[in-house]
Design a protein around this motif. Structure first.
Motif, PDB file in Angstrom:
ATOM      1  N   SER A 192     -17.775  -3.507  -6.233  1.00  9.76           N
ATOM      2  CA  SER A 192     -16.754  -2.861  -7.078  1.00  9.76           C
ATOM      3  C   SER A 192     -17.291  -2.582  -8.480  1.00  9.76           C
ATOM      4  O   SER A 192     -17.116  -1.484  -9.012  1.00  9.76           O
ATOM      5  CB  SER A 192     -15.514  -3.740  -7.173  1.00  9.76           C
ATOM      6  OG  SER A 192     -14.968  -3.964  -5.906  1.00  9.76           O
ATOM      7  N   TRP A 216     -17.689   1.339  -9.799  1.00 13.18           N
ATOM      8  CA  TRP A 216     -16.942   1.823 -10.955  1.00 13.18           C
ATOM      9  C   TRP A 216     -17.829   1.913 -12.190  1.00 13.18           C
ATOM     10  O   TRP A 216     -17.593   2.741 -13.072  1.00 13.18           O
ATOM     11  CB  TRP A 216     -15.701   0.977 -11.187  1.00 13.18           C
ATOM     12  CG  TRP A 216     -14.746   1.124 -10.047  1.00 13.18           C
ATOM     13  CD1 TRP A 216     -14.422   0.176  -9.127  1.00 13.18           C
ATOM     14  CD2 TRP A 216     -14.021   2.305  -9.662  1.00 13.18           C
ATOM     15  NE1 TRP A 216     -13.538   0.684  -8.202  1.00 13.18           N
ATOM     16  CE2 TRP A 216     -13.277   1.997  -8.504  1.00 13.18           C
ATOM     17  CE3 TRP A 216     -13.937   3.591 -10.177  1.00 13.18           C
ATOM     18  CZ2 TRP A 216     -12.465   2.910  -7.858  1.00 13.18           C
ATOM     19  CZ3 TRP A 216     -13.117   4.513  -9.537  1.00 13.18           C
ATOM     20  CH2 TRP A 216     -12.404   4.177  -8.391  1.00 13.18           C
ATOM     21  N   VAL A 253     -19.460   5.218 -11.792  1.00 12.23           N
ATOM     22  CA  VAL A 253     -18.517   6.287 -12.144  1.00 12.23           C
ATOM     23  C   VAL A 253     -18.548   6.514 -13.655  1.00 12.23           C
ATOM     24  O   VAL A 253     -18.565   7.656 -14.124  1.00 12.23           O
ATOM     25  CB  VAL A 253     -17.086   5.950 -11.656  1.00 12.23           C
ATOM     26  CG1 VAL A 253     -16.056   6.866 -12.272  1.00 12.23           C
ATOM     27  CG2 VAL A 253     -17.008   6.016 -10.144  1.00 12.23           C
ATOM     28  N   GLN A 254     -18.566   5.428 -14.416  1.00 13.65           N
ATOM     29  CA  GLN A 254     -18.622   5.554 -15.880  1.00 13.65           C
ATOM     30  C   GLN A 254     -19.981   6.072 -16.341  1.00 13.65           C
ATOM     31  O   GLN A 254     -20.062   6.890 -17.268  1.00 13.65           O
ATOM     32  CB  GLN A 254     -18.337   4.193 -16.543  1.00 13.65           C
ATOM     33  CG  GLN A 254     -16.943   3.694 -16.320  1.00 13.65           C
ATOM     34  CD  GLN A 254     -15.900   4.606 -16.939  1.00 13.65           C
ATOM     35  OE1 GLN A 254     -16.084   5.129 -18.031  1.00 13.65           O
ATOM     36  NE2 GLN A 254     -14.805   4.814 -16.225  1.00 13.65           N
ATOM     37  N   LEU A 308      -9.202  11.113  -8.915  1.00 15.11           N
ATOM     38  CA  LEU A 308      -9.130   9.693  -8.571  1.00 15.11           C
ATOM     39  C   LEU A 308      -8.952   9.436  -7.070  1.00 15.11           C
ATOM     40  O   LEU A 308      -9.575   8.504  -6.546  1.00 15.11           O
ATOM     41  CB  LEU A 308      -8.015   9.024  -9.374  1.00 15.11           C
ATOM     42  CG  LEU A 308      -8.018   7.501  -9.368  1.00 15.11           C
ATOM     43  CD1 LEU A 308      -9.339   6.954  -9.879  1.00 15.11           C
ATOM     44  CD2 LEU A 308      -6.870   6.961 -10.191  1.00 15.11           C
ATOM     45  N   TYR A 348     -14.948   4.938  -2.806  1.00 19.40           N
ATOM     46  CA  TYR A 348     -15.085   3.503  -3.068  1.00 19.40           C
ATOM     47  C   TYR A 348     -14.783   2.687  -1.809  1.00 19.40           C
ATOM     48  O   TYR A 348     -15.539   1.780  -1.459  1.00 19.40           O
ATOM     49  CB  TYR A 348     -14.146   3.107  -4.213  1.00 19.40           C
ATOM     50  CG  TYR A 348     -13.919   1.628  -4.346  1.00 19.40           C
ATOM     51  CD1 TYR A 348     -14.924   0.795  -4.790  1.00 19.40           C
ATOM     52  CD2 TYR A 348     -12.696   1.063  -4.012  1.00 19.40           C
ATOM     53  CE1 TYR A 348     -14.720  -0.570  -4.913  1.00 19.40           C
ATOM     54  CE2 TYR A 348     -12.476  -0.286  -4.136  1.00 19.40           C
ATOM     55  CZ  TYR A 348     -13.498  -1.108  -4.583  1.00 19.40           C
ATOM     56  OH  TYR A 348     -13.286  -2.446  -4.692  1.00 19.40           O
TER      57      TYR A 348
END
Length: 195
Positions: free
Chosen positions: A47, A51, A54-55, A63, A70
């Protein structure tokens, strides 16, 4: 007639589906606690890696697409971790074997995720999906090495020394082979068996 499942044979046809479900049921009480801890750690690492990627890649996908990606990445990786025995104690305490199996599982899971992205939206795969998945792979591999591969042996040694995690083991037999097995298991500091 031969059956492909291991359910006991019943005389009535009414109990057949129930016995089939019972034979395939995953009995959580029989699983050691460390397997759940490893699963939770794996989900947390995957996780954070996803994420974080993604950043890092500044993904512009909606989303729901990111959420689907994800879930697919998470399920595929955990499935291949289980398939490659990454929740078994003798694999976890060996750093090299664990690292090789982790990398192989993650490569397979990442490839499956990339293929799924291509089926859903090939344009997104070319634009940013492949970069997102590869960044998540690299970040997850680094986190797995730091948080799972390197400390695993030390954690099992600590638990065995403190008698926190011990398993009862019965050796059936009394010959030289049984004595040899008993001596080798008692000399192992990591396994933590009560013989």
């Amino acid at each position: 007639t031969a059956r492909w499942w291991s359910a006991p044979r019943h005389d009535s046809c009414d109990s057949e589906p129930e016995s089939r479900l019972h034979s395939f049921r995953f009995d959580m009480a029989n699983q050691p606690t460390f397997k759940y801890a490893l699963l939770a750690l794996d989900v947390l690492i995957l996780s954070i890696a996803f994420w974080g990627s993604v950043q890092a890649t500044h993904a512009t996908a909606p989303l729901p697409l990111l959420g689907m990606l994800y879930v697919v990445l998470l399920v595929a990786n955990v499935f291949f971790f289980r398939l490659n025995d990454l929740y078994k104690r003798h694999i976890v305490v060996t750093r090299y074997r664990q690292l090789v199996r982790l990398a192989r599982s993650m490569l397979t899971g990442t490839a499956i995720t990339a293929v799924l992205i291509a089926f859903v939206s090939f344009r997104y795969l070319r634009a940013e999906g492949l970069e997102l998945v590869l960044t998540a792979f690299a970040l997850a591999l680094v986190l797995f090495v730091l948080l799972r591969v390197l400390p695993a042996k030390s954690v099992f040694y600590f638990l065995a020394q403190r008698n926190i995690y011990r398993s009862n083991l019965l050796i059936v037999g009394g010959g030289a082979a049984a004595r040899h097995v008993e001596q080798s298991l008692q000399s192992d500091d990591i396994q933590g068996f009560n013989i």
